[in-house]
Write an enzyme that holds these catalytic residues in place. Structure first.
Site, PDB file in Angstrom:
ATOM      1  N   HIS A 196     -10.249   0.767   0.737  1.00  0.00           N
ATOM      2  CA  HIS A 196     -10.480  -0.164   1.843  1.00  0.00           C
ATOM      3  C   HIS A 196     -11.971  -0.513   2.010  1.00  0.00           C
ATOM      4  O   HIS A 196     -12.308  -1.392   2.817  1.00  0.00           O
ATOM      5  CB  HIS A 196      -9.935   0.417   3.152  1.00  0.00           C
ATOM      6  CG  HIS A 196      -8.449   0.324   3.275  1.00  0.00           C
ATOM      7  ND1 HIS A 196      -7.594   1.220   2.674  1.00  0.00           N
ATOM      8  CD2 HIS A 196      -7.657  -0.567   3.924  1.00  0.00           C
ATOM      9  CE1 HIS A 196      -6.345   0.886   2.955  1.00  0.00           C
ATOM     10  NE2 HIS A 196      -6.361  -0.197   3.705  1.00  0.00           N
ATOM     11  N   GLU A 245       0.814  -1.214   0.000  1.00  0.00           N
ATOM     12  CA  GLU A 245       0.000   0.000   0.000  1.00  0.00           C
ATOM     13  C   GLU A 245       0.849   1.264   0.000  1.00  0.00           C
ATOM     14  O   GLU A 245       0.483   2.252  -0.654  1.00  0.00           O
ATOM     15  CB  GLU A 245      -0.946  -0.012   1.201  1.00  0.00           C
ATOM     16  CG  GLU A 245      -2.033  -1.071   1.081  1.00  0.00           C
ATOM     17  CD  GLU A 245      -2.977  -1.114   2.246  1.00  0.00           C
ATOM     18  OE1 GLU A 245      -4.044  -1.739   2.119  1.00  0.00           O
ATOM     19  OE2 GLU A 245      -2.649  -0.527   3.301  1.00  0.00           O
TER      20      GLU A 245
END
Length: 240
Positions: free
Chosen positions: A170, A137
């Site tokens: 997310h 990420e």
């Protein structure tokens, strides 16, 4: 954005989409659906990380990777790595405070709880959550997405946009403020040091702490809570 970075983004996207093919294959082999998701997630994350790290190898010989980012000294980076962990937790705390006290959002994330359940089914999945995921990420959302935005816009707008994208990916929209806040801090750490390892350290620390508290220490913390409740009951009886 160079071709290598586009390739990394494609690998990252394909990593997530690959479950649409991989999970049915595992289910067809007799693995139940939930475990198939866990196993495929582990494999796809590790493979994607290896490919992305391979694609980044040429950068070792490039002295200037970004027109507005410069690598600081190792000692300066270490200082900001320590500060960064503190800043990330502070940002998370204030985001939670705003959500619960001002917006009336119930604490606790269903997304986090689902990840915890996966770790309980397969403990080795904690490595993906605490280490592999954060590395992926930070490379994608800070090094590439934030880096591309920072070439065109000022720091605040670039950090905010990349943090919002980080939060949206997310799919935990109830707590989007928390993801945005910590994502903003990670961009700050990257700018302050020019080293992607610094926000990676902060990200690993946050995820690792969550795994440690909610999985490994949950029984211990529950025992402490019970003992405190018993002590409170005893002291209350003595004072009556």
């Amino acid at each position: 954005m160079n071709k290598r970075y586009w390739a990394i983004l494609i690998v990252y996207i394909f990593m997530h989409l690959s479950s649409l093919v991989g999970i049915p294959i595992l289910v067809g082999q007799g693995v139940n659906l939930y475990e198939s998701f866990i196993y495929w997630s582990m494999g796809s994350f590790v493979v994607a990380l290896l490919i992305i790290l391979f694609l980044l190898i040429p950068e070792r010989t490039e002295r200037r990777l970004h027109p507005r980012l410069r690598k600081t000294t190792v000692s300066h980076a270490m200082k900001w790595a320590i500060i960064g962990v503190f800043l990330a937790f502070v940002a998370q705390f204030f985001a939670i405070f705003i959500e619960t006290e001002l917006l009336g959002i119930e604490p606790g994330s269903e997304n986090t709880q689902e990840i915890i359940r996966m770790i309980e089914v397969l403990p080795i999945f904690a490595i993906i959550v605490a280490m592999v995921g954060p590395v992926l990420e930070e490379i994608v959302f800070r090094k590439i997405i934030f880096g591309a935005l920072y070439k065109k816009f000022n720091f605040f707008l670039s950090a905010l946009l990349s943090a919002v994208i980080f939060a949206v990916v997310h799919f935990d929209f109830t707590h989007i403020l928390i993801y945005t806040a910590v994502g903003f801090v990670f961009s700050l750490l990257y700018v302050k040091t020019g080293r992607i390892i610094v926000p990676i350290i902060a990200h690993v620390a946050m995820n690792g702490y969550a795994v440690l508290v909610q999985v490994l220490l949950v029984d211990y913390l529950e025992d402490i809570q019970k003992e405190l409740e018993q002590l409170q009951f005893i002291l209350g009886g003595l004072l009556l």
